[in-house]
Design an enzyme around this catalytic site. Structure first.
Site, PDB file in Angstrom:
ATOM      1  CD1 TRP A  47      -7.574   9.997   3.044  1.00  0.00           C
ATOM      2  CD2 TRP A  47      -7.286   7.574   3.393  1.00  0.00           C
ATOM      3  NE1 TRP A  47      -6.212   9.758   3.434  1.00  0.00           N
ATOM      4  CE2 TRP A  47      -6.062   8.548   3.700  1.00  0.00           C
ATOM      5  CE3 TRP A  47      -7.278   6.287   3.555  1.00  0.00           C
ATOM      6  CZ2 TRP A  47      -4.858   7.936   4.019  1.00  0.00           C
ATOM      7  CZ3 TRP A  47      -6.175   5.669   4.146  1.00  0.00           C
ATOM      8  CH2 TRP A  47      -4.760   6.648   4.195  1.00  0.00           C
ATOM      9  CG  PHE A 103       0.848   8.666  10.996  1.00  0.00           C
ATOM     10  CD1 PHE A 103       0.936   7.405  10.628  1.00  0.00           C
ATOM     11  CD2 PHE A 103      -0.098   9.322  11.471  1.00  0.00           C
ATOM     12  CE1 PHE A 103       0.088   6.620  11.183  1.00  0.00           C
ATOM     13  CE2 PHE A 103      -1.332   8.448  11.870  1.00  0.00           C
ATOM     14  CZ  PHE A 103      -1.222   7.140  11.501  1.00  0.00           C
ATOM     15  CB  SER A 104       2.182  12.548   6.369  1.00  0.00           C
ATOM     16  OG  SER A 104       1.793  11.588   5.606  1.00  0.00           O
ATOM     17  CD  GLU A 115      -5.557  13.904   7.491  1.00  0.00           C
ATOM     18  OE1 GLU A 115      -6.062  13.416   6.544  1.00  0.00           O
ATOM     19  OE2 GLU A 115      -5.133  12.928   8.205  1.00  0.00           O
ATOM     20  CG  ASN A 159      -1.303   6.886   3.142  1.00  0.00           C
ATOM     21  OD1 ASN A 159      -1.092   5.759   3.411  1.00  0.00           O
ATOM     22  ND2 ASN A 159      -1.380   7.755   3.803  1.00  0.00           N
ATOM     23  CG  ASP A 160      -0.545  11.298   3.266  1.00  0.00           C
ATOM     24  OD1 ASP A 160      -1.643  10.864   2.802  1.00  0.00           O
ATOM     25  OD2 ASP A 160      -0.536  11.850   4.506  1.00  0.00           O
ATOM     26  CD1 TRP A 178      -0.904   2.299   2.583  1.00  0.00           C
ATOM     27  CD2 TRP A 178      -2.856   1.736   1.432  1.00  0.00           C
ATOM     28  NE1 TRP A 178      -1.856   3.365   2.689  1.00  0.00           N
ATOM     29  CE2 TRP A 178      -2.825   2.932   1.864  1.00  0.00           C
ATOM     30  CE3 TRP A 178      -4.080   1.133   0.959  1.00  0.00           C
ATOM     31  CZ2 TRP A 178      -4.323   3.719   1.922  1.00  0.00           C
ATOM     32  CZ3 TRP A 178      -5.070   1.781   0.724  1.00  0.00           C
ATOM     33  CH2 TRP A 178      -5.380   3.010   1.325  1.00  0.00           C
ATOM     34  CD  GLN A 229       2.608   7.934   5.974  1.00  0.00           C
ATOM     35  OE1 GLN A 229       1.677   7.797   6.641  1.00  0.00           O
ATOM     36  NE2 GLN A 229       3.795   8.318   6.339  1.00  0.00           N
ATOM     37  NE  ARG A 251      -3.471  13.036  10.839  1.00  0.00           N
ATOM     38  CZ  ARG A 251      -4.410  12.932  11.594  1.00  0.00           C
ATOM     39  NH1 ARG A 251      -4.362  12.722  12.946  1.00  0.00           N
ATOM     40  NH2 ARG A 251      -5.867  13.063  11.145  1.00  0.00           N
TER      41      ARG A 251
HETATM   42  C1  FRU Z   1      -3.379  11.796   5.328  1.00  0.00           C
HETATM   43  C2  FRU Z   1      -2.995  10.980   6.645  1.00  0.00           C
HETATM   44  C3  FRU Z   1      -1.908  11.843   7.467  1.00  0.00           C
HETATM   45  C4  FRU Z   1      -1.397  11.003   8.137  1.00  0.00           C
HETATM   46  C5  FRU Z   1      -1.133   9.810   7.257  1.00  0.00           C
HETATM   47  C6  FRU Z   1      -1.147   8.564   7.822  1.00  0.00           C
HETATM   48  O1  FRU Z   1      -3.917  11.160   4.154  1.00  0.00           O
HETATM   49  O2  FRU Z   1      -4.075  10.478   7.258  1.00  0.00           O
HETATM   50  O3  FRU Z   1      -2.592  12.857   8.304  1.00  0.00           O
HETATM   51  O4  FRU Z   1       0.026  11.217   8.682  1.00  0.00           O
HETATM   52  O5  FRU Z   1      -2.049   9.867   6.375  1.00  0.00           O
HETATM   53  O6  FRU Z   1      -0.939   7.444   6.749  1.00  0.00           O
END
Ligand code: FRU
Length: 495
Positions: free
Chosen positions: A308, A100-101, A225, A40-41, A38, A57, A170
């Site tokens: 998401w 996390f990010s 975020e 993400n960010d 997987w 991520q 965060r």
């Molecule tokens: C945004 C988020 C961030 C966090 C990360 C976790 O998409 O929710 O706020 O750091 O993804 O994977």
């Protein structure tokens, strides 16, 4: 493919052992995506020691969100990328449930990452459900990172700022100004609406809380975020990804939003004085963008080309999630525009050009019917009500954009044969515009559509059941003149 979690393998060993099992039918040719598992960010996007670094991520062990690691790729030219080992993974009490990010920055020949350590707590009434702190990791070679003994270097200053019960805190992003470092961090107010806090430091290790830099007003969400402070063409903007903005007519129809507010940072007070929030991408799939300063001063941006809680059919194939192409931020006619990064033209291979022509009916060209590539064209709508472009595959799945000249409205429609559903997203160009340029990046499961050099951008994932594709141009009530119509085959970004 189902990957079994094999915690005894390191993340990189697990990737190596499972890469060949990934089904590549929707795997991108020229977008950054995880080899296995997987993403993400985008994270840590920065230029260090002659290369761009982009992290993301990443959960290696399954194609779904899990305890976050940082995947890592590097590039000398922003176009061709090289895979690097996983840079961060949870291995300390302060990041036990995820790295996390966060961001990356060069200082004195070293590369620093500042990221959020996430720890889950058992929820008890009146107490937070998490601890989120900001932590440093440092590297001399840009590949291997060591977490600082001083971690956490930034904690939520609850004694100085009122915050929501769950202590969301965060996604730090650093920039430099007047010989100091500043970091903006996403947080929540006591009323459980979004806010961003700014901290300042001389050395990246010792940080002081400065002020609430900006906060939600009205329908601007429960948590902000991934904030970024961006500087481009002599202007400043706060970029943020608010969660929980409610739909307003044709706007804000995605679960969460990503956008920007132009303004001016007051470094004495720590307050960012700003204009209204505007989306950076009006499509279905765009979130958590991060900016980086190019060596020539341009402001670059990469986002997550997903949303998401949307369906992510590639999970069945052993991977999930991809980045957008790098874009640039510019200021034009009082607005932010985000064209594709100029470097991307280096991906162009064979070109299929059409002569200047008048389209009077639905038209498609065999050479443009390719699975991946880039389309560029200039359209003159003087003699028509508008124009539709259809990106169809297997001829049941279809993404269309319709431009209506008089109102300037652009409607993006995504029809999926699998779900039988058609969904729409909306954007606006100035009313009555007759000349419109279009640039489209079409990859195996995505489309990024840029109008008028990034004045409006709409991005979407798209999951054709077959590799068979066609682009259809359809004038609406009249004829449309097309100039400079070219479809380019693009090369892969990984060797
Ligand atoms: C945004 C988020 C961030 C966090 C990360 C976790 O998409 O929710 O706020 O750091 O993804 O994977």
């Amino acid at each position: 493919m189902t990957t079994t979690k094999q915690e005894q393998l390191t993340p990189d060993e697990f990737i190596a052992a499972n890469e060949a099992k990934v089904n590549k039918r929707w795997y991108p040719c020229f977008h950054i995506a995880p080899r296995v598992g997987w993403c993400n960010d985008p994270n840590g996007f920065a230029y260090f020691d002659g290369q761009y670094h982009l992290f993301y991520q990443h959960y290696t062990y399954e194609p779904k969100w899990g305890p976050m690691h940082w995947g890592h790729v590097t590039s000398k030219d922003l176009v061709h990328w090289e895979r690097q080992p996983v840079a961060l993974f949870p291995d300390h009490p302060y990041d036990a449930d995820g790295c996390f990010s966060g961001c990356g920055i060069e200082k004195d020949g070293k590369f620093y990452l500042l990221y959020t350590g996430h720890v889950d707590l058992l929820k008890k009434p009146g107490q937070p459900d998490r601890i989120e702190t900001q932590n440093l990791a440092v590297s001399t070679d840009g590949v291997h990172f060591t977490k600082s003994d001083k971690n956490p270097v930034i904690k939520l200053p609850v004694e100085q700022v009122s915050t929501g019960e769950d202590h969301h805190f965060r996604d730090p992003k650093i920039w430099q100004h007047g010989g100091r470092y500043y970091a903006v961090v996403g947080a929540q107010t006591a009323e459980e609406t979004g806010q961003v806090l700014v901290f300042t430091s001389e050395n990246l290790e010792d940080w002081q809380f400065k002020h609430v830099m900006a906060k939600a007003e009205g329908n601007q969400g429960f948590m902000w975020e991934c904030p970024n402070f961006a500087e481009f063409d002599g202007h400043e903007a706060l970029i943020l990804s608010p969660q929980g903005v409610k739909p307003e007519g044709k706007l804000y129809r995605n679960l969460h939003q990503s956008g920007s507010m132009l303004g001016k940072m007051d470094y004495t007070s720590g307050i960012f004085y700003h204009d209204d929030f505007k989306l950076l991408d009006y499509g279905f799939d765009f979130y958590a963008p991060q900016v980086a300063q190019a060596p020539d001063g341009r402001c670059l941006m990469v986002g997550w080309l997903n949303m998401w809680e949307s369906a992510m059919p590639e999970q069945a194939d052993g991977w999930c999630g991809q980045m957008t192409v790098p874009r640039e931020l510019h200021y034009r006619n009082d607005k932010i525009v985000t064209p594709p990064a100029k470097e991307l033209t280096a991906l162009r291979e064979e070109a299929f050009a059409k002569p200047d022509m008048i389209l009077t009916e639905e038209t498609s060209f065999d050479e443009w019917s390719q699975e991946t590539g880039e389309l560029t064209a200039d359209f003159d709508l003087t003699e028509a009500r508008g124009l539709a472009l259809h990106f169809a595959a297997g001829f049941d799945d279809e993404v269309s954009v319709r431009i209506e000249k008089e109102s300037g409205e652009i409607v993006l429609t995504r029809k999926s044969a699998a779900t039988g559903r058609a969904e729409e997203r909306f954007a606006k160009l100035p009313a009555g515009q007759e000349k419109i340029s279009v640039r489209v990046y079409e990859d195996r499961s995505s489309l990024e559509i840029f109008f008028n050099g990034g004045e409006v951008v709409m991005s979407t994932r798209f999951y054709p059941k077959t590799a068979e594709r066609v682009i259809v141009l359809e004038p609406q009530e009249g004829s449309v003149r097309m100039k400079n119509g070219v479809f380019y085959k693009l090369s892969s970004i990984f060797a």
